[in-house]
Design a protein around this motif. Structure first.
Motif, PDB file in Angstrom:
ATOM      1  N   ASN A 112       3.625 -11.552   4.775  1.00  0.00           N
ATOM      2  CA  ASN A 112       3.556 -12.423   3.602  1.00  0.00           C
ATOM      3  C   ASN A 112       4.644 -11.976   2.626  1.00  0.00           C
ATOM      4  OD1 ASN A 112       2.464 -10.146   2.162  1.00  0.00           O
ATOM      5  ND2 ASN A 112       0.416 -10.694   2.915  1.00  0.00           N
ATOM      6  N   ASP A 113       4.571 -12.421   1.392  1.00  0.00           N
ATOM      7  CA  ASP A 113       5.626 -12.082   0.431  1.00  0.00           C
ATOM      8  C   ASP A 113       5.697 -10.586   0.130  1.00  0.00           C
ATOM      9  OD1 ASP A 113       6.351 -14.709   0.263  1.00  0.00           O
ATOM     10  OD2 ASP A 113       5.204 -15.128  -1.564  1.00  0.00           O
ATOM     11  N   LYS A 114       4.613  -9.869   0.367  1.00  0.00           N
ATOM     12  CA  LYS A 114       4.569  -8.442   0.031  1.00  0.00           C
ATOM     13  C   LYS A 114       4.759  -7.520   1.227  1.00  0.00           C
ATOM     14  CE  LYS A 114       3.649  -8.511  -4.466  1.00  0.00           C
ATOM     15  NZ  LYS A 114       4.521  -7.840  -5.465  1.00  0.00           N
ATOM     16  N   TRP A 115       4.246  -7.903   2.380  1.00  0.00           N
ATOM     17  CA  TRP A 115       4.139  -6.960   3.494  1.00  0.00           C
ATOM     18  C   TRP A 115       5.057  -7.337   4.663  1.00  0.00           C
ATOM     19  CZ3 TRP A 115       1.452  -2.531   2.931  1.00  0.00           C
ATOM     20  CH2 TRP A 115       0.505  -2.475   1.905  1.00  0.00           C
ATOM     21  N   ARG A 116       5.597  -6.276   5.299  1.00  0.00           N
ATOM     22  CA  ARG A 116       6.385  -6.410   6.513  1.00  0.00           C
ATOM     23  C   ARG A 116       5.948  -5.327   7.505  1.00  0.00           C
ATOM     24  NH1 ARG A 116       7.641  -9.484   2.999  1.00  0.00           N
ATOM     25  NH2 ARG A 116       9.719 -10.313   2.449  1.00  0.00           N
ATOM     26  N   LEU A 117       6.028  -5.645   8.770  1.00  0.00           N
ATOM     27  CA  LEU A 117       5.805  -4.668   9.834  1.00  0.00           C
ATOM     28  C   LEU A 117       7.111  -4.480  10.604  1.00  0.00           C
ATOM     29  CD1 LEU A 117       2.333  -5.755  11.281  1.00  0.00           C
ATOM     30  CD2 LEU A 117       2.813  -3.952   9.618  1.00  0.00           C
ATOM     31  N   GLY A 118       7.409  -3.248  10.947  1.00  0.00           N
ATOM     32  CA  GLY A 118       8.633  -2.973  11.692  1.00  0.00           C
ATOM     33  C   GLY A 118       8.363  -2.119  12.909  1.00  0.00           C
ATOM     34  N   LEU A 119       9.220  -2.247  13.899  1.00  0.00           N
ATOM     35  CA  LEU A 119       9.140  -1.405  15.090  1.00  0.00           C
ATOM     36  C   LEU A 119      10.564  -1.139  15.584  1.00  0.00           C
ATOM     37  CD1 LEU A 119       7.437   0.032  17.247  1.00  0.00           C
ATOM     38  CD2 LEU A 119       7.552  -2.073  18.599  1.00  0.00           C
ATOM     39  N   ASP A 165      12.927   7.778  20.299  1.00  0.00           N
ATOM     40  CA  ASP A 165      12.051   7.734  19.131  1.00  0.00           C
ATOM     41  C   ASP A 165      11.511   6.317  18.965  1.00  0.00           C
ATOM     42  OD1 ASP A 165      10.701   8.298  16.818  1.00  0.00           O
ATOM     43  OD2 ASP A 165      12.481   8.412  15.536  1.00  0.00           O
ATOM     44  N   VAL A 166      10.202   6.176  19.039  1.00  0.00           N
ATOM     45  CA  VAL A 166       9.540   4.891  18.793  1.00  0.00           C
ATOM     46  C   VAL A 166       8.970   4.945  17.373  1.00  0.00           C
ATOM     47  CG1 VAL A 166       7.753   3.279  19.541  1.00  0.00           C
ATOM     48  CG2 VAL A 166       8.999   4.650  21.239  1.00  0.00           C
ATOM     49  N   VAL A 167       9.403   3.991  16.523  1.00  0.00           N
ATOM     50  CA  VAL A 167       9.146   4.099  15.084  1.00  0.00           C
ATOM     51  C   VAL A 167       8.447   2.843  14.556  1.00  0.00           C
ATOM     52  CG1 VAL A 167      10.166   4.720  12.868  1.00  0.00           C
ATOM     53  CG2 VAL A 167      11.352   5.327  14.975  1.00  0.00           C
ATOM     54  N   PRO A 168       7.107   2.814  14.541  1.00  0.00           N
ATOM     55  CA  PRO A 168       6.396   1.725  13.853  1.00  0.00           C
ATOM     56  C   PRO A 168       6.319   2.010  12.354  1.00  0.00           C
ATOM     57  CG  PRO A 168       4.822   3.158  14.963  1.00  0.00           C
ATOM     58  CD  PRO A 168       6.198   3.699  15.285  1.00  0.00           C
ATOM     59  N   THR A 169       6.579   0.999  11.527  1.00  0.00           N
ATOM     60  CA  THR A 169       6.590   1.182  10.078  1.00  0.00           C
ATOM     61  C   THR A 169       5.893   0.026   9.370  1.00  0.00           C
ATOM     62  OG1 THR A 169       8.781   0.153   9.981  1.00  0.00           O
ATOM     63  CG2 THR A 169       8.706   2.553  10.019  1.00  0.00           C
ATOM     64  N   VAL A 170       5.477   0.290   8.141  1.00  0.00           N
ATOM     65  CA  VAL A 170       4.902  -0.721   7.254  1.00  0.00           C
ATOM     66  C   VAL A 170       5.699  -0.713   5.958  1.00  0.00           C
ATOM     67  CG1 VAL A 170       2.864  -1.457   5.965  1.00  0.00           C
ATOM     68  CG2 VAL A 170       2.602  -0.440   8.238  1.00  0.00           C
ATOM     69  N   ARG A 173       6.652  -4.682  -0.522  1.00  0.00           N
ATOM     70  CA  ARG A 173       7.559  -5.117  -1.591  1.00  0.00           C
ATOM     71  C   ARG A 173       6.806  -5.052  -2.920  1.00  0.00           C
ATOM     72  NH1 ARG A 173      12.095  -8.666  -1.817  1.00  0.00           N
ATOM     73  NH2 ARG A 173      12.879  -8.570  -3.964  1.00  0.00           N
ATOM     74  N   VAL A 174       7.082  -4.029  -3.708  1.00  0.00           N
ATOM     75  CA  VAL A 174       6.364  -3.811  -4.959  1.00  0.00           C
ATOM     76  C   VAL A 174       6.670  -4.920  -5.956  1.00  0.00           C
ATOM     77  CG1 VAL A 174       6.005  -2.220  -6.877  1.00  0.00           C
ATOM     78  CG2 VAL A 174       6.388  -1.318  -4.567  1.00  0.00           C
ATOM     79  N   ASN A 175       7.968  -5.230  -6.125  1.00  0.00           N
ATOM     80  CA  ASN A 175       8.408  -6.301  -7.016  1.00  0.00           C
ATOM     81  C   ASN A 175       9.807  -6.727  -6.581  1.00  0.00           C
ATOM     82  OD1 ASN A 175      10.196  -4.332  -8.161  1.00  0.00           O
ATOM     83  ND2 ASN A 175       8.531  -3.652  -9.515  1.00  0.00           N
ATOM     84  N   ASP A 176      10.477  -7.489  -7.409  1.00  0.00           N
ATOM     85  CA  ASP A 176      11.799  -7.982  -7.019  1.00  0.00           C
ATOM     86  C   ASP A 176      12.837  -6.872  -6.888  1.00  0.00           C
ATOM     87  OD1 ASP A 176      10.796 -10.515  -6.967  1.00  0.00           O
ATOM     88  OD2 ASP A 176      11.570 -11.089  -8.948  1.00  0.00           O
ATOM     89  N   GLN A 177      12.565  -5.717  -7.501  1.00  0.00           N
ATOM     90  CA  GLN A 177      13.545  -4.633  -7.496  1.00  0.00           C
ATOM     91  C   GLN A 177      13.227  -3.495  -6.524  1.00  0.00           C
ATOM     92  OE1 GLN A 177      12.317  -5.751 -10.722  1.00  0.00           O
ATOM     93  NE2 GLN A 177      14.043  -7.200 -10.587  1.00  0.00           N
ATOM     94  N   LEU A 178      11.962  -3.325  -6.146  1.00  0.00           N
ATOM     95  CA  LEU A 178      11.565  -2.122  -5.418  1.00  0.00           C
ATOM     96  C   LEU A 178      10.781  -2.442  -4.151  1.00  0.00           C
ATOM     97  CD1 LEU A 178      11.375   0.999  -5.341  1.00  0.00           C
ATOM     98  CD2 LEU A 178       9.254   0.789  -6.675  1.00  0.00           C
ATOM     99  N   SER A 179      11.133  -1.732  -3.074  1.00  0.00           N
ATOM    100  CA  SER A 179      10.430  -1.838  -1.798  1.00  0.00           C
ATOM    101  C   SER A 179      10.165  -0.436  -1.268  1.00  0.00           C
ATOM    102  CB  SER A 179      11.275  -2.636  -0.795  1.00  0.00           C
ATOM    103  OG  SER A 179      10.612  -2.757   0.442  1.00  0.00           O
ATOM    104  N   LEU A 180       8.968  -0.235  -0.683  1.00  0.00           N
ATOM    105  CA  LEU A 180       8.560   1.064  -0.147  1.00  0.00           C
ATOM    106  C   LEU A 180       8.154   0.905   1.316  1.00  0.00           C
ATOM    107  CD1 LEU A 180       6.256   2.257  -3.079  1.00  0.00           C
ATOM    108  CD2 LEU A 180       8.693   2.766  -2.770  1.00  0.00           C
ATOM    109  N   ALA A 181       8.308   1.971   2.106  1.00  0.00           N
ATOM    110  CA  ALA A 181       7.936   1.909   3.519  1.00  0.00           C
ATOM    111  C   ALA A 181       7.434   3.270   3.990  1.00  0.00           C
ATOM    112  CB  ALA A 181       9.111   1.456   4.373  1.00  0.00           C
ATOM    113  N   ALA A 182       6.563   3.234   4.999  1.00  0.00           N
ATOM    114  CA  ALA A 182       6.053   4.455   5.628  1.00  0.00           C
ATOM    115  C   ALA A 182       5.805   4.171   7.100  1.00  0.00           C
ATOM    116  CB  ALA A 182       4.762   4.923   4.946  1.00  0.00           C
ATOM    117  N   GLY A 183       5.911   5.202   7.921  1.00  0.00           N
ATOM    118  CA  GLY A 183       5.693   5.010   9.348  1.00  0.00           C
ATOM    119  C   GLY A 183       5.566   6.333  10.073  1.00  0.00           C
ATOM    120  N   VAL A 184       5.498   6.247  11.385  1.00  0.00           N
ATOM    121  CA  VAL A 184       5.415   7.438  12.228  1.00  0.00           C
ATOM    122  C   VAL A 184       6.591   7.443  13.199  1.00  0.00           C
ATOM    123  CG1 VAL A 184       2.906   7.564  12.064  1.00  0.00           C
ATOM    124  CG2 VAL A 184       3.954   6.291  13.943  1.00  0.00           C
ATOM    125  N   ASP A 185       6.919   8.638  13.668  1.00  0.00           N
ATOM    126  CA  ASP A 185       7.937   8.818  14.702  1.00  0.00           C
ATOM    127  C   ASP A 185       7.261   9.401  15.939  1.00  0.00           C
ATOM    128  OD1 ASP A 185      10.860   8.484  13.491  1.00  0.00           O
ATOM    129  OD2 ASP A 185       9.639   9.464  11.956  1.00  0.00           O
TER     130      ASP A 185
END
Length: 423
Positions: A112-119, A165-170, A173-185
């Motif tokens: 959605n507008d806030k969340w992304r999933l990455g691999l 390295d297999v890297v799933p991440t989440v 999007r905090v706001n229009d200026q800032l985005s944060l992510a975390a994941g595992v390796d």
């Protein structure tokens, strides 16, 4: 036999000049391979603060928060390394593979507008070197017992390490200026081969780590950072002695991978031209020793000291939007080695290096895009001359001794190709 195992293990870890997936030692310091996308190859890995290029996702997953579409990129990295040493017996080339390949895969799914999933799937560590038997004369001594000839030194012949390295991440999007992510390796050592004149070791294993990242954008300025934790990969395998009458042993090696911190600042000078400067710190001090243990647990058979130091890399990247569908990339990086003279290894003849990158990104229409990157890596010559004498009384202690004295030279060509689909 115990010394043979520990020597083989140490050389393997310390010396896996990663040709690719070791990329034959052509990347960042030690046996790290930071080239994770074709766009990154073109900018010499200066992408951690780039909010515009999907090729930055693998360097900084927080960048996904600034993209409105989902995408998947599939490609490969190819490395052509060259190593040689000149010593008292002449010039010797490492007879490794001419070219080595590694995967570069990155998917980003908008929830959605806030969340992304990455691999992501890449090869951040690895290497390959192969020396001929007569390369290091001090290590070629043998005991002749008639029909049986016993080598007295475990001379390094081949080192090969491939880590995926297999890297799933989440990403949030905090706001229009800032985005944060975390994941595992999830690190998978799909192949570890450590051959010497006394024994061969083959094995595989895995380990876990975590990663955190952020990206801030305000008008023409963006600031990004990414951190990957240290991790331990437990490699299990068989040590096969090359001496008749000695049985194989099962062994476990604890391979300590370093943490990696990358910070970057990017500024759009015009609507077309942007410049980025990144600083990378690799925690090679984590690679302090290699513990060789019996398979299944128990006290260490022997622990070998590496004594590497944390090292910096300085990266400068330029992107130029030449046409609406075409972006040009240019980069330079200076990477410091973490390997000092005290435990210098012929399996990983590392030194400071210069990386020169160039690349192009082309939109093909209907959501398709192609990225191509080329990099030339030039190692500074290492004129190694040790004050520590090699002794047959401790034949496993090769690293840092005059048995491997010589003038080491190395270079590498890297080529990356990715196809991307945005939807």
């Amino acid at each position: 036999m115990y010394r043979t195992i520990s020597t083989t293990a140490r050389l393997a870890l310390i010396g896996i000049p990663i040709a690719l997936a070791a990329q034959p030692s052509a990347r960042a310091s030690g046996f790290a391979v930071p080239e994770n996308s074709a766009a990154g190859i073109g900018t010499a890995n200066a992408l951690v603060a780039n909010p515009d290029d999907p090729g930055a996702f693998t360097y900084n997953p927080a960048a996904m928060g600034f993209h409105d579409d989902s995408s998947i990129a599939i490609g490969a990295l190819f490395i052509g390394p060259s190593f040689q040493v000149t010593n008292s017996t002449g010039t010797h080339d490492s007879e490794g593979a001419d070219w080595i390949g590694a995967p570069m895969i990155q998917g980003a799914l908008k929830i959605n507008d806030k969340w992304r999933l990455g691999l992501g799937v890449n090869a951040p560590f690895g290497l390959e070197t192969r020396w001929e038997k007569e390369t290091f004369p001090a290590l070629t001594k043998e005991l002749n017992l008639g029909p049986i000839t016993i080598p007295l030194s475990p001379q390094p012949l081949q080192s090969k390490l491939e880590i995926i390295d297999v890297v799933p991440t989440v990403t949030y999007r905090v706001n229009d200026q800032l985005s944060l992510a975390a994941g595992v390796d999830y690190y998978w050592a799909k192949s570890a081969v450590l051959d010497s004149t006394q024994a061969d070791l083959e094995g595989d294993g895995d380990g876990w780590g975590y990663n955190l990242s952020f990206l801030f954008k305000q008008d023409a300025l963006s600031i990004g950072g990414s951190f990957h934790s240290a991790a331990t990969v437990d490699i299990e395998g068989e040590v096969t002695p090359l001496i008749l009458g000695i049985a194989s042993q099962s062994a476990q090696l604890d391979l300590n991978l370093p943490w990696r911190l990358q910070l970057g600042v990017r500024y759009a000078l015009t609507d077309q031209l942007a410049v980025e400067f990144d600083w990378t710190r690799t925690g090679w001090s984590e690679f302090d020793k290699i513990a060789v243990k019996p398979k299944g647990g128990g006290p260490a058979i022997q622990e070998d000291i590496n004594d590497w130091s944390d090292a910096n890399a300085y990266r400068l990247g330029l992107t130029y939007q030449w046409r609406p569908a075409t972006v040009l990339r240019l980069g330079y990086s200076y990477d410091e080695t973490g390997q000092g003279d005290s435990y210098f290894s012929a399996r990983v003849p590392d030194n400071d290096r210069h990386l020169f990158g160039i690349g192009i990104g082309q939109e093909l229409g209907n959501g398709w895009a192609l990225d191509v990157g080329y990099m030339y890596v030039l190692f500074e010559d290492r004129n190694y001359e040790s004050t520590s004498a090699y002794s047959l009384l401790d034949s496993s202690a090769i690293n840092g001794t005059n048995a491997i004295d010589g003038d080491y030279e190395a270079s590498a060509h890297l080529f990356g190709l990715e196809i991307r689909r945005t939807f």
